[in-house]
Design an enzyme around this catalytic site. Structure first.
Site, PDB file in Angstrom:
ATOM      1  CG  ASP A  31      -2.042   1.050   0.998  1.00 46.09           C
ATOM      2  OD1 ASP A  31      -2.260   1.481  -0.065  1.00 46.09           O
ATOM      3  OD2 ASP A  31      -2.699   1.163   2.311  1.00 46.09           O
ATOM      4  CG  HIS A 223      -6.078   0.190   6.027  1.00 47.57           C
ATOM      5  ND1 HIS A 223      -5.104  -0.509   5.617  1.00 47.57           N
ATOM      6  CD2 HIS A 223      -5.673   1.549   5.546  1.00 47.57           C
ATOM      7  CE1 HIS A 223      -4.366  -0.155   4.694  1.00 47.57           C
ATOM      8  NE2 HIS A 223      -4.675   1.111   4.466  1.00 47.57           N
ATOM      9  CB  CYS A 256      -5.622   8.574  -0.079  1.00 43.80           C
ATOM     10  SG  CYS A 256      -7.337   8.350  -0.884  1.00 43.80           S
ATOM     11  CG  ASN A 265      -1.085   3.427   4.768  1.00 48.78           C
ATOM     12  OD1 ASN A 265      -2.475   2.971   4.706  1.00 48.78           O
ATOM     13  ND2 ASN A 265      -0.666   3.363   3.907  1.00 48.78           N
TER      14      ASN A 265
END
Length: 314
Positions: A31, A223, A256, A265
């Site tokens: 990610d 998350h 994002c 994150n």
């Protein structure tokens, strides 16, 4: 590198409502790196995973079998898994979007996969090119076949708290989608705050809705993105309600594309610092992890956004 960690002289025992141990699901190599503008060399990715394993992380989401057209940064997934020396006792799940991705995962001898679903109509349409209901037709054969093959399947559920097109997401809508994924065969559901807008009150409300629907917190992971600086507070709220699996990214890698101000994150180092202060076990060597993030920052050419990395590497 050695440093004074500045931890409390006595680590307290966990409070009654908190878990004694937390599983950290490290997503930095997947990610985190998939959001990089420039592709990270294969040898750097492999070294990153090795260092993360050496730091004590037991779950390392290694890569993704999404088509290279959509995620070119992870186009080397097959090569990475072929060359990766998998550490004993460490789990290396991979993200799988469809049956072709599952074929590649099985050829690479993975034991765990994850699928990536949406909790909202708008994001399902934009990210998966399918309606909210149509996404299940895509995932169903993947999950059922994976389970038949003996693989463990995690279900990521994005936009659980807010969607940039739809706004706040009703808890009952998230629960409805999440239960369908669990009933399909996913053994765990990771609730994603994809644009980082959640607050602790929202977290408590959503987890309470799942509990009321008969979903145990042992099947839930969280998350969080840290767009508004709430990721740690949201994690603490989830821990108090019984969640014991938390997704995070070494050094706070990631971002994002739907929230340009997102810092990525929840940083694994920030999470570990909080868990240490709460007396919750996790198995991670914080000093080694900080060293790893400092090393990766050098490879990426920019400092880590993690506050703990900044403090301990100073």
């Amino acid at each position: 590198m050695t440093r004074e960690l500045g931890l409390p002289m006595q680590i307290p025992s966990p409070q009654a409502e908190l878990p004694r141990e937390v599983t950290i699901w490290e997503v930095g190599a997947r990610d985190g790196l998939q959001n990089e503008q420039d592709t990270v060399p294969l040898e750097v990715k492999i070294e990153f995973l090795r260092r993360l394993a050496d730091a004590g992380l037991g779950v390392l989401e290694a890569t993704s079998f999404v088509h290279p057209k959509w995620v070119p940064q992870l186009a080397d997934a097959t090569e990475l898994l072929a060359q990766l020396e998998r550490a004993p006792g460490v789990r290396y799940p991979v993200l799988v979007p469809n049956e072709r991705g599952l074929d590649r995962a099985l050829d690479s001898r993975v034991a765990e996969i994850a699928i990536f679903a949406a909790a909202t109509e708008a994001f399902s349409s934009r990210n998966l090119n399918r309606s909210l209901d149509e996404q299940f037709a895509m995932f169903d054969p993947v999950v059922h076949r994976a389970v038949r093959e003996g693989l463990s399947v995690r279900g990521y559920l994005s936009m659980c708290f807010g969607d940039p097109w739809e706004g706040p997401v009703p808890a009952e809508q998230v629960v409805g989608v999440g239960k369908r994924l669990l009933e399909m065969g996913c053994n765990q559901l990771s609730l994603g705050d994809t644009i980082g807008v959640a607050t602790p009150g929202q977290v408590e409300s959503l987890l309470g809705a799942f509990a009321a629907a008969g979903v145990g917190m042992d099947r839930i992971a969280v998350h969080f993105h840290d767009t508004y600086g709430q990721a740690l507070a949201n994690t603490y709220a989830a821990l108090r309600l019984g969640v014991s699996t938390v997704d995070s990214s070494a050094g706070g890698l990631g971002g994002c594309p739907y929230a340009k101000s997102a810092t990525g994150n929840l940083a694994t180092e920030d999470l570990v610092w909080m868990l240490d202060g709460l007396g919750i076990g996790h198995g991670v060597d914080l000093g080694a992890l900080v060293d790893t993030s400092v090393w990766m920052s050098g490879k990426l050419g920019r400092p880590s956004p993690s506050r703990v990395v900044k403090a301990l590497a100073a």
